[in-house]
Design an enzyme around this catalytic site. Structure first.
Site, PDB file in Angstrom:
ATOM      1  CG  HIS A   1      42.823  33.024  36.578  1.00 28.84           C
ATOM      2  ND1 HIS A   1      41.756  33.614  36.649  1.00 28.84           N
ATOM      3  CD2 HIS A   1      42.889  32.947  35.009  1.00 28.84           C
ATOM      4  CE1 HIS A   1      41.201  34.498  35.990  1.00 28.84           C
ATOM      5  NE2 HIS A   1      41.691  34.238  34.233  1.00 28.84           N
TER       6      HIS A   1
ATOM      7  CB  SER B   1      33.705  34.405  34.275  1.00 28.58           C
ATOM      8  OG  SER B   1      33.978  35.489  33.673  1.00 28.58           O
TER       9      SER B   1
END
Ligand code: PAF
Length: 271
Positions: free
Chosen positions: A33, A181
């Site tokens: 992110h 993830s």
């Protein structure tokens, strides 16, 4: 950082901003992110991050419940990154209005993950469409780890002539090669080792594997991945980037797409 839980307040604050960069997330932020945020910083000073675990894109209630959530830590990370706006809606804020733009689901949504997670991509496009209508960002940052999702969102945007520009961002991997993830947090040490072995096997044999996949010699590959420790394999396919469909013969740009389980954790990757 300004935190908005309500779209009315959010719209009031951002409607005049012309070069808004939007990074949608489901939280439990990691380096992947952050790399989207870094890309966003290259385009704009005005970055809006959303954190919303979208129930409509989970095809199992259990998976929705078990999805990792860590909002306090996420807020700290975003503050450290000097993010200006965080949108933290609840289900009502997102789903209590009727969007003007219809959902466009290209038939590629029936392939790969679409085959195994019925309704998943419809849920993704539904929520992203709502976000775009509320936020009207200039840029939308999406990770290539979820390449099928990225392609389907891009197709929805093109079909509906939405002005937002999609910026694809490279997959980030751990130093052992696993695609980052939020779901990795649910893997125990043994499963992390298995995921590493599978990733290593795929990367090191990519060319050979693609040849076998398109010659329909999939059985051998699947057997090997089970031997490495996968619990269940949903699919492994060679897919053409350009045509966005599963190919029967070698084309110039092919990638391996895989989805498999370690315990009840479903992992996807493409390379
Ligand atoms: O990739 C994700 O995290 C989600 O699918 C997204 C794009 C934020 C929509 O809920």
């Amino acid at each position: 950082m300004k935190i908005f839980k309500n779209k009315k307040n959010l719209i009031k604050h951002i409607s005049q901003i012309k070069n808004l960069a939007f990074v949608p997330t489901m939280g439990t932020l990691h380096r992947g992110h952050i790399s989207l945020i870094k890309e966003a910083k290259k385009k704009s000073k005005n970055i809006l991050v959303s954190i919303f675990v979208n129930p409509k894109q989970f095809n199992s209630k259990k998976d929705y419940k078990k999805y990792p959530r860590n909002i306090n830590k996420d807020i700290k990370i975003l503050e450290k990154e000097n993010i200006k706006f965080l949108y933290l809606p609840d289900n009502k804020d997102i789903y209590s209005f009727k969007p003007v733009t219809p959902i466009y689901l290209h038939k590629f949504s029936k392939e790969l993950c679409g085959k195994f997670r019925p309704g998943h991509f419809k849920g993704v496009i539904n929520v992203v469409n709502r976000f775009l209508e509320i936020i009207k960002p200039k840029y939308l940052f999406l990770g290539e780890k979820d390449l099928q999702q990225l392609i389907l969102i891009q197709m929805h945007i093109i079909k509906n002539k939405i002005k937002t520009i999609v910026v694809p961002c490279k997959t980030l991997r751990s130093n052992t090669g696993i695609a980052l993830s939020s779901r990795n947090l649910r893997l125990n040490r043994k499963d992390l080792k298995i995921a590493t072995k599978i990733s290593y096997f795929l990367h090191n044999n990519k060319k050979k594997l693609i040849k076998k996949l398109i010659k329909n010699q999939k059985k051998e590959i699947i057997k090997k991945i089970y031997l490495l420790g996968a619990k269940k394999i949903d699919y492994i396919e060679a897919v053409s980037f350009k045509k966005f469909k599963i190919v029967k013969r070698i084309k110039n740009k092919l990638n391996i797409f895989i989805a498999y389980y370690l315990n009840d954790v479903r992992l996807i990757d493409n390379l």
